[in-house]
Write a protein that holds these residues in place. Structure first.
Motif: not given
Length: 104
Positions: A1-4, A9-10, A50-51, A56-58
Motif C-alpha cells: 500500500m505504501a508504494w501505491v 504522491s509523486g 516513508l513510514r 532515500g529510496t522513497g
C-alpha cells in the motif's frame, strides 16, 4: 500500500508544479487553490509512505515521478519542446531510480 500511495504522491507533485505555473505567481485564485491542495496531499502521502519505505529510496522515487511528470507536462502541454536527448535524460532519471529500488 505504501508504494501505491508513494506513486500517487509523486503524480500529485506533478499536479502541484503544473498548478504553480498556472497560478502565475499566486495571482490566479483557482490554480493557487489547486496548488495548495495538491501540495498538501502530495506531502501527506510522502509522509505516510516513508513510514515503511526507506527515506532515500522513497524520496528518490517521489522526486523522480515529479521531475519526469513535470518535464513531460512542460514538453507536451506548455510548448517547451521535446527532443531525443531530453527523452534520454528522462530515461536516465528513471533508470537511476529503478536502480535504487532494485538495490534496496
Amino acid at each position: 500500500m505504501a508504494w501505491v500511495v508513494l506513486v500517487i504522491s509523486g503524480l500529485l507533485e506533478t499536479a502541484w508544479a503544473a498548478a504553480l505555473h498556472a497560478s502565475q505567481g499566486f495571482t490566479r485564485l483557482w490554480p493557487t487553490v489547486a496548488f495548495g491542495a495538491a501540495l498538501t496531499l502530495s506531502m501527506a502521502g510522502l509522509a505516510y509512505a516513508l513510514r515503511t519505505i526507506p527515506l532515500g529510496t522513497g524520496y528518490a522515487v517521489w522526486v523522480s515521478i515529479g521531475v519526469v511528470g513535470t518535464a513531460l507536462v512542460g514538453m507536451f502541454f506548455l510548448g517547451e519542446g521535446f527532443s531525443p536527448l531530453k527523452g534520454l535524460c528522462l530515461v536516465l532519471i528513471v533508470a537511476g531510480v529503478v536502480g535504487l529500488k532494485v538495490l534496496h
